[in-house]
Design a protein around this motif. Structure first.
Motif, mmCIF file in Angstrom:
data_model
loop_
_atom_site.group_PDB
_atom_site.id
_atom_site.type_symbol
_atom_site.label_atom_id
_atom_site.label_comp_id
_atom_site.label_asym_id
_atom_site.label_seq_id
_atom_site.Cartn_x
_atom_site.Cartn_y
_atom_site.Cartn_z
ATOM 1 N N ARG A 17 46.638 36.945 60.824
ATOM 2 C CA ARG A 17 46.712 37.821 59.829
ATOM 3 C C ARG A 17 46.977 37.244 58.283
ATOM 4 O O ARG A 17 46.350 37.573 57.300
ATOM 5 N N GLN A 18 47.940 36.768 58.185
ATOM 6 C CA GLN A 18 48.273 35.919 57.073
ATOM 7 C C GLN A 18 47.210 34.890 56.563
ATOM 8 O O GLN A 18 47.043 35.014 55.412
ATOM 9 N N GLU A 19 46.819 34.169 57.441
ATOM 10 C CA GLU A 19 45.576 33.381 56.779
ATOM 11 C C GLU A 19 44.366 33.945 56.110
ATOM 12 O O GLU A 19 44.027 33.971 55.025
ATOM 13 N N LEU A 20 44.217 35.459 56.974
ATOM 14 C CA LEU A 20 42.940 36.204 56.346
ATOM 15 C C LEU A 20 43.649 36.917 54.969
ATOM 16 O O LEU A 20 42.605 36.958 54.217
ATOM 17 N N LEU A 21 44.593 37.313 54.925
ATOM 18 C CA LEU A 21 45.223 37.954 53.661
ATOM 19 C C LEU A 21 45.184 36.923 52.728
ATOM 20 O O LEU A 21 44.987 37.238 51.467
ATOM 21 N N ALA A 22 45.613 35.662 52.821
ATOM 22 C CA ALA A 22 45.379 34.584 52.068
ATOM 23 C C ALA A 22 43.901 34.197 51.390
ATOM 24 O O ALA A 22 43.839 34.128 50.112
ATOM 25 N N VAL A 23 43.255 34.451 52.185
ATOM 26 C CA VAL A 23 41.588 34.360 51.728
ATOM 27 C C VAL A 23 41.386 35.466 50.881
ATOM 28 O O VAL A 23 40.475 35.182 49.762
ATOM 29 N N LEU A 24 41.718 36.629 51.411
ATOM 30 C CA LEU A 24 41.398 37.785 50.572
ATOM 31 C C LEU A 24 42.368 37.774 49.123
ATOM 32 O O LEU A 24 41.257 38.143 48.087
ATOM 33 N N VAL A 25 43.156 37.147 49.133
ATOM 34 C CA VAL A 25 43.847 37.055 47.822
ATOM 35 C C VAL A 25 43.233 36.071 46.981
ATOM 36 O O VAL A 25 43.036 36.526 45.868
ATOM 37 N N MET A 26 42.879 35.048 47.481
ATOM 38 C CA MET A 26 42.090 33.971 46.650
ATOM 39 C C MET A 26 40.802 34.575 46.278
ATOM 40 O O MET A 26 40.388 34.381 44.937
ATOM 41 N N CYS A 27 40.094 35.562 47.115
ATOM 42 C CA CYS A 27 39.163 36.123 46.650
ATOM 43 C C CYS A 27 39.115 37.143 45.313
ATOM 44 O O CYS A 27 38.465 37.063 44.450
ATOM 45 N N VAL A 28 40.158 38.109 45.516
ATOM 46 C CA VAL A 28 40.445 39.021 44.628
ATOM 47 C C VAL A 28 40.719 38.313 43.002
ATOM 48 O O VAL A 28 40.238 38.565 41.906
ATOM 49 N N ILE A 29 41.790 37.298 43.273
ATOM 50 C CA ILE A 29 41.988 36.469 42.142
ATOM 51 C C ILE A 29 40.940 35.964 41.559
ATOM 52 O O ILE A 29 40.588 35.932 40.400
ATOM 53 N N SER A 30 39.987 35.229 42.312
ATOM 54 C CA SER A 30 38.719 34.624 41.668
ATOM 55 C C SER A 30 37.749 35.514 41.145
ATOM 56 O O SER A 30 37.326 35.494 39.964
ATOM 57 N N ARG A 31 37.910 37.038 41.498
ATOM 58 C CA ARG A 31 36.996 38.048 40.837
ATOM 59 C C ARG A 31 37.622 38.498 39.952
ATOM 60 O O ARG A 31 36.862 38.876 38.789
ATOM 61 N N SER A 32 38.904 38.411 39.781
ATOM 62 C CA SER A 32 39.573 38.933 38.377
ATOM 63 C C SER A 32 39.380 37.973 37.195
ATOM 64 O O SER A 32 39.162 38.351 36.055
ATOM 65 N N LEU A 33 39.214 36.622 37.502
ATOM 66 C CA LEU A 33 38.998 35.635 36.888
ATOM 67 C C LEU A 33 37.724 35.597 36.133
ATOM 68 O O LEU A 33 37.385 35.767 34.823
ATOM 69 N N ILE A 34 36.697 35.819 37.037
ATOM 70 C CA ILE A 34 35.219 36.223 36.846
ATOM 71 C C ILE A 34 35.203 37.490 35.730
ATOM 72 O O ILE A 34 34.523 37.317 34.788
ATOM 73 N N ALA A 35 36.067 38.519 36.097
ATOM 74 C CA ALA A 35 35.780 39.545 35.005
ATOM 75 C C ALA A 35 36.465 39.342 33.722
ATOM 76 O O ALA A 35 36.004 39.819 32.772
ATOM 77 N N LEU A 36 37.333 38.451 33.798
ATOM 78 C CA LEU A 36 37.743 38.293 32.455
ATOM 79 C C LEU A 36 36.938 37.189 31.561
ATOM 80 O O LEU A 36 36.955 37.692 30.462
ATOM 81 N N LEU A 37 36.099 36.500 32.189
ATOM 82 C CA LEU A 37 35.181 35.756 31.692
ATOM 83 C C LEU A 37 33.905 36.312 31.139
ATOM 84 O O LEU A 37 33.069 35.923 30.045
ATOM 85 N N THR A 38 33.588 37.517 31.801
ATOM 86 C CA THR A 38 32.288 37.932 31.637
ATOM 87 C C THR A 38 32.127 39.015 30.378
ATOM 88 O O THR A 38 33.270 39.573 30.198
#
Length: 120
Positions: A17-38
């Motif tokens: 469960r912790q590994e899955l949440l870590a992957v989700l956190v990485m995806c959310v942070i990546s999407r947030s950074l993409i939103a900052l750049l677009t």
């Protein structure tokens, strides 16, 4: 994109469960950074590529810990530049959809299957 969530390092339920949440956190942070750049313009032709954003963030995530606060700011700026470097260009016209047809060999008991493939 391959996030390697099929193979888990942990063997317990909480560890997985912790590994899955870590992957989700990485995806959310990546999407947030993409939103900052677009650009908020809906007519834009390209956006930063999600796969590149996740890979770039994963390679530099260790710097954002509390042990390196002085260089985290410079690395964050470089991270944004690297994410913005690789772009995904949207197709000019939407791709047409095709019917889903199985290409398995025809069974002798299913003679009408050739008609279904011809009709599709």
């Amino acid at each position: 994109m391959h996030l390697d969530i099929e193979t888990f390092h942990s063997h317990s339920e909480n560890g997985i469960r912790q590994e899955l949440l870590a992957v989700l956190v990485m995806c959310v942070i990546s999407r947030s950074l993409i939103a900052l750049l677009t650009d908020p313009n809906p007519d834009r032709l390209s956006t930063p590529q999600f796969k590149n954003a996740v890979r770039t963030l994963a390679s530099e995530v260790v710097v954002f810990t509390a042990a390196y606060p002085e260089i985290a700011r410079n690395v964050f700026r470089e991270l944004l530049e690297e994410i913005a470097r690789v772009q995904y260009y949207h197709p000019k016209k939407p791709r047409e959809s095709y019917p889903r047809v199985s290409r398995k060999p025809i069974n002798k008991w299913q003679q009408d299957k050739s008609k279904r493939i011809a009709d599709a």
